[in-house]
Write a protein that holds these residues in place. Sequence first.
Motif, PDB file in Angstrom:
ATOM      1  N   LEU A  90     -60.815  -4.268  46.541  1.00  0.00           N
ATOM      2  CA  LEU A  90     -60.826  -2.960  47.185  1.00  0.00           C
ATOM      3  C   LEU A  90     -61.371  -3.062  48.604  1.00  0.00           C
ATOM      4  CD1 LEU A  90     -60.345   0.059  47.120  1.00  0.00           C
ATOM      5  CD2 LEU A  90     -62.562   0.326  45.979  1.00  0.00           C
ATOM      6  N   GLN A  91     -62.411  -3.851  48.803  1.00  0.00           N
ATOM      7  CA  GLN A  91     -62.966  -4.037  50.142  1.00  0.00           C
ATOM      8  C   GLN A  91     -61.934  -4.670  51.069  1.00  0.00           C
ATOM      9  OE1 GLN A  91     -66.184  -2.853  50.980  1.00  0.00           O
ATOM     10  NE2 GLN A  91     -65.195  -3.035  52.960  1.00  0.00           N
ATOM     11  N   ASP A  92     -61.182  -5.652  50.564  1.00  0.00           N
ATOM     12  CA  ASP A  92     -60.109  -6.253  51.361  1.00  0.00           C
ATOM     13  C   ASP A  92     -59.109  -5.195  51.790  1.00  0.00           C
ATOM     14  OD1 ASP A  92     -61.212  -8.767  51.088  1.00  0.00           O
ATOM     15  OD2 ASP A  92     -59.744  -9.469  49.600  1.00  0.00           O
ATOM     16  N   ARG A  93     -58.756  -4.307  50.873  1.00  0.00           N
ATOM     17  CA  ARG A  93     -57.786  -3.247  51.175  1.00  0.00           C
ATOM     18  C   ARG A  93     -58.331  -2.315  52.231  1.00  0.00           C
ATOM     19  NH1 ARG A  93     -53.185  -1.700  52.496  1.00  0.00           N
ATOM     20  NH2 ARG A  93     -52.668   0.410  51.934  1.00  0.00           N
ATOM     21  N   LEU A  94     -59.592  -1.966  52.153  1.00  0.00           N
ATOM     22  CA  LEU A  94     -60.192  -1.055  53.122  1.00  0.00           C
ATOM     23  C   LEU A  94     -60.349  -1.702  54.496  1.00  0.00           C
ATOM     24  CD1 LEU A  94     -62.928   0.542  50.845  1.00  0.00           C
ATOM     25  CD2 LEU A  94     -60.786   1.602  51.607  1.00  0.00           C
ATOM     26  N   ASP A  95     -60.578  -3.015  54.512  1.00  0.00           N
ATOM     27  CA  ASP A  95     -60.843  -3.721  55.761  1.00  0.00           C
ATOM     28  C   ASP A  95     -59.586  -4.179  56.495  1.00  0.00           C
ATOM     29  OD1 ASP A  95     -63.527  -3.438  55.298  1.00  0.00           O
ATOM     30  OD2 ASP A  95     -63.827  -5.487  54.583  1.00  0.00           O
ATOM     31  N   THR A  96     -58.482  -4.365  55.779  1.00  0.00           N
ATOM     32  CA  THR A  96     -57.318  -5.009  56.359  1.00  0.00           C
ATOM     33  C   THR A  96     -56.048  -4.235  56.023  1.00  0.00           C
ATOM     34  OG1 THR A  96     -58.409  -7.112  55.945  1.00  0.00           O
ATOM     35  CG2 THR A  96     -56.093  -7.209  56.523  1.00  0.00           C
ATOM     36  N   ALA A  97     -55.352  -3.762  57.044  1.00  0.00           N
ATOM     37  CA  ALA A  97     -54.109  -3.021  56.824  1.00  0.00           C
ATOM     38  C   ALA A  97     -53.047  -3.889  56.147  1.00  0.00           C
ATOM     39  CB  ALA A  97     -53.582  -2.479  58.146  1.00  0.00           C
ATOM     40  N   GLU A  98     -53.101  -5.187  56.377  1.00  0.00           N
ATOM     41  CA  GLU A  98     -52.102  -6.091  55.813  1.00  0.00           C
ATOM     42  C   GLU A  98     -52.424  -6.535  54.391  1.00  0.00           C
ATOM     43  OE1 GLU A  98     -53.662  -6.962  58.867  1.00  0.00           O
ATOM     44  OE2 GLU A  98     -52.158  -5.820  59.953  1.00  0.00           O
ATOM     45  N   CYS A  99     -53.529  -6.093  53.848  1.00  0.00           N
ATOM     46  CA  CYS A  99     -53.921  -6.484  52.500  1.00  0.00           C
ATOM     47  C   CYS A  99     -52.828  -6.060  51.516  1.00  0.00           C
ATOM     48  CB  CYS A  99     -55.236  -5.824  52.127  1.00  0.00           C
ATOM     49  SG  CYS A  99     -55.775  -6.206  50.459  1.00  0.00           S
ATOM     50  N   PRO A 100     -52.428  -6.950  50.606  1.00  0.00           N
ATOM     51  CA  PRO A 100     -51.315  -6.625  49.706  1.00  0.00           C
ATOM     52  C   PRO A 100     -51.677  -5.693  48.552  1.00  0.00           C
ATOM     53  CG  PRO A 100     -52.179  -8.785  49.163  1.00  0.00           C
ATOM     54  CD  PRO A 100     -52.907  -8.324  50.403  1.00  0.00           C
ATOM     55  N   TYR A 101     -52.950  -5.510  48.275  1.00  0.00           N
ATOM     56  CA  TYR A 101     -53.345  -4.747  47.100  1.00  0.00           C
ATOM     57  C   TYR A 101     -53.193  -3.249  47.324  1.00  0.00           C
ATOM     58  CZ  TYR A 101     -55.504  -9.218  46.086  1.00  0.00           C
ATOM     59  OH  TYR A 101     -55.734 -10.553  45.890  1.00  0.00           O
ATOM     60  N   ARG A 102     -52.691  -2.578  46.292  1.00  0.00           N
ATOM     61  CA  ARG A 102     -52.566  -1.125  46.305  1.00  0.00           C
ATOM     62  C   ARG A 102     -53.344  -0.607  45.102  1.00  0.00           C
ATOM     63  NH1 ARG A 102     -51.426  -2.407  50.545  1.00  0.00           N
ATOM     64  NH2 ARG A 102     -49.471  -2.211  51.663  1.00  0.00           N
ATOM     65  N   PHE A 103     -54.022   0.511  45.293  1.00  0.00           N
ATOM     66  CA  PHE A 103     -54.858   1.080  44.247  1.00  0.00           C
ATOM     67  C   PHE A 103     -54.429   2.515  43.956  1.00  0.00           C
ATOM     68  CE2 PHE A 103     -57.326  -2.261  46.131  1.00  0.00           C
ATOM     69  CZ  PHE A 103     -57.977  -2.843  45.056  1.00  0.00           C
ATOM     70  N   VAL A 104     -54.527   2.890  42.702  1.00  0.00           N
ATOM     71  CA  VAL A 104     -54.296   4.254  42.262  1.00  0.00           C
ATOM     72  C   VAL A 104     -55.522   4.633  41.434  1.00  0.00           C
ATOM     73  CG1 VAL A 104     -52.830   5.760  40.878  1.00  0.00           C
ATOM     74  CG2 VAL A 104     -51.795   3.926  42.216  1.00  0.00           C
ATOM     75  N   PHE A 105     -56.051   5.815  41.692  1.00  0.00           N
ATOM     76  CA  PHE A 105     -57.261   6.251  41.009  1.00  0.00           C
ATOM     77  C   PHE A 105     -56.986   7.483  40.164  1.00  0.00           C
ATOM     78  CE2 PHE A 105     -58.600   4.060  44.859  1.00  0.00           C
ATOM     79  CZ  PHE A 105     -59.447   3.114  44.324  1.00  0.00           C
ATOM     80  N   GLY A 106     -57.588   7.507  38.986  1.00  0.00           N
ATOM     81  CA  GLY A 106     -57.492   8.668  38.111  1.00  0.00           C
ATOM     82  C   GLY A 106     -58.779   9.457  38.176  1.00  0.00           C
ATOM     83  N   LEU A 107     -58.655  10.711  38.539  1.00  0.00           N
ATOM     84  CA  LEU A 107     -59.828  11.577  38.660  1.00  0.00           C
ATOM     85  C   LEU A 107     -59.724  12.716  37.657  1.00  0.00           C
ATOM     86  CD1 LEU A 107     -59.949  11.907  42.550  1.00  0.00           C
ATOM     87  CD2 LEU A 107     -61.241  10.329  41.109  1.00  0.00           C
ATOM     88  N   LYS A 108     -60.861  13.098  37.145  1.00  0.00           N
ATOM     89  CA  LYS A 108     -60.935  14.268  36.279  1.00  0.00           C
ATOM     90  C   LYS A 108     -62.150  15.061  36.725  1.00  0.00           C
ATOM     91  CE  LYS A 108     -60.206  15.681  31.614  1.00  0.00           C
ATOM     92  NZ  LYS A 108     -59.809  15.261  30.280  1.00  0.00           N
ATOM     93  N   GLN A 109     -61.904  16.259  37.219  1.00  0.00           N
ATOM     94  CA  GLN A 109     -62.973  17.101  37.764  1.00  0.00           C
ATOM     95  C   GLN A 109     -63.794  16.316  38.791  1.00  0.00           C
ATOM     96  OE1 GLN A 109     -65.008  18.541  34.266  1.00  0.00           O
ATOM     97  NE2 GLN A 109     -63.387  20.008  33.836  1.00  0.00           N
ATOM     98  N   TYR A 110     -63.091  15.638  39.692  1.00  0.00           N
ATOM     99  CA  TYR A 110     -63.676  14.877  40.805  1.00  0.00           C
ATOM    100  C   TYR A 110     -64.470  13.644  40.370  1.00  0.00           C
ATOM    101  CZ  TYR A 110     -62.272  19.040  43.315  1.00  0.00           C
ATOM    102  OH  TYR A 110     -61.541  20.081  43.822  1.00  0.00           O
ATOM    103  N   ASN A 111     -64.323  13.221  39.131  1.00  0.00           N
ATOM    104  CA  ASN A 111     -64.985  12.006  38.654  1.00  0.00           C
ATOM    105  C   ASN A 111     -63.936  10.930  38.422  1.00  0.00           C
ATOM    106  OD1 ASN A 111     -67.768  12.920  38.372  1.00  0.00           O
ATOM    107  ND2 ASN A 111     -66.965  14.269  36.791  1.00  0.00           N
ATOM    108  N   LEU A 112     -64.249   9.711  38.835  1.00  0.00           N
ATOM    109  CA  LEU A 112     -63.351   8.583  38.619  1.00  0.00           C
ATOM    110  C   LEU A 112     -63.364   8.222  37.139  1.00  0.00           C
ATOM    111  CD1 LEU A 112     -61.550   6.342  39.852  1.00  0.00           C
ATOM    112  CD2 LEU A 112     -63.626   4.962  40.053  1.00  0.00           C
ATOM    113  N   VAL A 113     -62.181   8.295  36.508  1.00  0.00           N
ATOM    114  CA  VAL A 113     -62.089   7.977  35.088  1.00  0.00           C
ATOM    115  C   VAL A 113     -61.124   6.827  34.814  1.00  0.00           C
ATOM    116  CG1 VAL A 113     -62.756  10.295  34.366  1.00  0.00           C
ATOM    117  CG2 VAL A 113     -60.330   9.753  34.661  1.00  0.00           C
TER     118      VAL A 113
END
Length: 85
Positions: free
Chosen positions: A15-38
């Motif tokens: 995740l840090q690589d993704r945040l630091d580098t636009a070319e980072c290949p990793y993609r993340f999807v987050f599931g939230l429930k009432q603003y909490n990461l689940v």
Amino acid sequence: NVFSNAEIEGGISMLQDRLDTAECPYRFVFGLKQYNLVGNACFSAIPFTDGRYELHWLAVHPDFQHEGIAHALFERCQQIMHDQG
């Protein structure tokens, strides 16, 4: 913990690589429930292939399993993969 320390450290690093580098290949999807990461999923394109992807992980907190969150995360990953080609 649901995850081992090595899994947690690896996920944070990706995740840090993704945040630091636009070319980072990793993609993340987050599931939230009432603003909490689940839940979350991580995938990337497979190098040297045309439109093929690898799902690195898809995880949902045990307290929120059997609610369709994993299915929704997977569908969202598929949609992003489709949109990217």
